[in-house]
Design an enzyme around this catalytic site. Structure first.
Site, short mmCIF file in Angstrom:
data_model
loop_
_atom_site.label_atom_id
_atom_site.label_comp_id
_atom_site.label_asym_id
_atom_site.label_seq_id
_atom_site.Cartn_x
_atom_site.Cartn_y
_atom_site.Cartn_z
N LYS A 197 -15.35 17.84 9.64
CA LYS A 197 -16.53 17.79 10.49
C LYS A 197 -16.79 19.19 11.01
O LYS A 197 -15.99 19.73 11.77
CB LYS A 197 -16.34 16.80 11.63
CG LYS A 197 -17.31 15.65 11.49
CD LYS A 197 -17.29 14.71 12.63
CE LYS A 197 -18.56 13.87 12.57
NZ LYS A 197 -18.64 12.90 13.62
N THR A 226 0.86 -1.19 0.00
CA THR A 226 0.00 0.00 0.00
C THR A 226 0.89 1.23 0.00
O THR A 226 2.04 1.17 0.45
CB THR A 226 -0.88 0.05 1.26
OG1 THR A 226 -0.01 0.10 2.40
CG2 THR A 226 -1.77 -1.16 1.38
#
Ligand code: AMP
Length: 541
Positions: free
Chosen positions: A441, A188
């Site tokens: 957020k 990855t």
């Protein structure tokens, strides 16, 4: 009571045997590092893959030993895909865009015994060779005449691939392998911490190849000519080298020439019907299509994945040139394909804007991939297209554990947590809002940076856009838009912010725009948001 069918294991070598037997004269065309266009076919690829297998035998490599590659998309890399895995060794594709220190770490962690490289990457090999003591043979993917004397002197045990193959007999019987045996591996990209190794098996690879070839996935047939722009060093070019052999279609490999003009002319000349790549690649091709006022002659559809495909890009292909876009989502840990966006009959009746809203989702799962969306406590959220939470996945081509990570398995009750924050609608269409580490957020509510970026990309002055969270005393976080303008274009912050009106809720509109010359991209073409946030914060002090 057991079924009474043959327990025939799935094996990667069977794919190339099949392609050679029934589609032996189907062409494999490659733009080479040497500069020319090379033509071969499945029958010849099979023969040369067997020579690869024999060469590995002659080097004393055991079953399961790792063979690394640093290579572009081309026929030699394709031969290694089959010769290495088919003979029971593990093909380890390395991403040459990583920093040499990371490449050294990955080679040593994977314990590669042989490293095959395209001459483009000779400087990397020279930089890392002395730090990779376990590599017994370095193999230059060219003939002996293309290896400079200095490289020969600098790298011990350097061989020419062509000379190595010429010395082998093509008469070879693939070994019988257990279908769960390891076949290939990929690390990855690891923006934080060390990269993690994903070890695929013959079974996972063949099942994934069957699944992605399906009509509602990439719809491959023997009549296609396929150009994977997505690199063979990034999650096995999304499985296309295997799925292509499974259906026996023509393959066209672009080698190192990935700019819009080179891709256009190769696609045009070779009758490419289907191509796959990340959004940044398509910007270059679309530019070329605009200049020529046409598409590459035979192009029918493109697969866009790796990052979100903006509506403006989907519309440019479809409305401008009649090229169907299939938007897909996946991960290295998922071989990689999880979802593909194709429309259902009911969507065909929708007004254009609503149809586009479906097409900008990352699509619905292909059979074999199960999905759930959960809240912060791991509780299931409804698949109502509105509830936002983390995406968990499960299936036969999804990772169970990382290779020698020294950590417990990442699975939670058998499910792999993707780290992607999503909604799922009742039909299973997934909308990726963000990576969990990149979410914004504001006042306790999610704002999708991907949606904000996609809207900016539709503005004619914007070449690239990224949206990041900035700390805010009142709302905790607020979105900031970072923009690279198109060459020669002018646009002010106020105009860009006004562009959002009516397109998103007012509180989603970014608080400001910062114009920059470039946005940092990672080794697989994704925006490096952590680096971008650091750059912005450094510029603010
Ligand atoms: P990689 O393992 O490097 O292929 O990266 C996988 C990650 O890329 C996923 O977890 C997503 O965050 C992102 N990704 C892949 N495809 C898409 C897509 N179509 N839209 C948005 N993000 C995507």
């Amino acid at each position: 009571m057991n079924g009474m069918m043959q327990a025939h294991g799935l094996n990667i070598a069977d794919l190339i045997e099949f392609a050679a037997r029934y589609h032996g004269d189907t062409e494999i065309v490659s733009r080479r590092v040497e500069g020319d266009l090379h033509r071969t076919n499945y029958a010849e690829i099979l023969g040369r893959s067997k020579r690869v297998a024999r060469a590995l035998d002659s080097m004393g490599l055991a079953v399961g030993d790792r063979v690394g590659t640093l290579a572009w998309n081309g026929y030699r890399h394709f031969e290694l895909y089959y010769g290495v895995s088919g003979s029971g060794r593990v093909l380890h594709t390395l991403n040459p865009r990583l920093h040499p220190d990371q490449i050294v770490w990955i080679i040593n962690h994977a314990d590669d015994h042989v490293l095959c490289f395209d001459m483009t990457f000779a400087p990397i090999v020279q930089a890392v060779a002395s730090r990779c003591p376990r590599i017994r043979h370095w193999v230059a993917l060219c003939d002996a005449g293309h290896i400079p004397v200095e490289l020969q002197q600098a790298v011990p045990n350097l061989r020419s691939y062509e000379a190595l193959l010429a010395g082998q007999n093509g008469d070879y019987a693939w070994p019988e392998l257990e279908e769960n045996a390891a076949s290939s591996m990929c690390y990855t990209s690891g923006t934080t911490g060390n990269p993690k190794g994903v070890l695929y098996s013959h079974r996972s690879t063949v099942l994934h190849a069957y699944a992605i070839a399906l009509p509602d996935a990439i719809n491959l047939s023997a009549r296609d000519a396929v150009l994977p722009v997505v690199p063979m060093f990034h999650v096995n070019a999304w499985g296309i080298p295997y799925a292509a052999a499974l259906v026996g279609c023509k393959l066209v490999f672009p080698g190192p020439s990935l700019d819009g003009a080179s891709l256009f002319s190769l696609m045009d000349a070779e009758g490419v019907t289907f191509a796959a790549g990340v959004p940044t690649i398509w910007l270059g091709l679309l530019n070329q299509m605009q200049q020529q006022a046409r598409k590459p002659a035979a192009l029918q559809r493109v697969l866009i994945g790796g990052s979100a495909a903006p509506a403006s890009m989907i519309a440019a292909f479809q409305d401008g040139y009649g090229v169907e876009v299939r938007h897909a989502w996946g991960m290295t840990e998922m071989s990689p394909v999880g979802t593909v966006c194709t429309l259902k009959n009911k969507h065909l009746e929708l007004p254009a804007l609503q149809r586009m809203a479906v097409q900008t989702t990352q699509g619905r799962p292909i059979f074999g991939v199960e999905l759930r969306v959960v809240d912060g406590d791991g509780k299931d959220l409804p698949c109502d297209g509105r509830s936002v939470g983390e995406l968990l996945v499960k299936g036969p081509w999804i990772v169970e554990d990382y290779y020698q990570s020294g950590k417990p398995s990442p699975l939670r009750d058998g499910w792999f947590p993707t780290g992607d924050v999503v909604t799922i609608d009742p039909d299973g269409y997934v909308r990726i809002m963000d990576r969990s580490k990149d979410v914004i957020k504001s006042g306790g509510e999610w704002i999708s940076s991907i949606d904000i970026e996609n809207i900016a990309m539709a503005h004619p002055a914007v070449a690239m856009a990224a949206c990041v969270a900035m700390p805010d005393a009142k709302w905790d976080e607020r979105p900031l838009l970072v923009v690279v303008k198109k060459p020669g274009a002018t646009v002010a912050q106020e105009e860009l912010l006004a562009f959002y009106e009516g397109k998103v809720a007012k509180w989603w509109i970014p608080d400001g725009v910062r114009f920059v010359d470039a946005i940092p991209l990672g080794a697989t073409g994704k925006i490096l948001k952590n680096k971008l946030r650091e750059q912005i914060q450094a510029a603010m002090v």
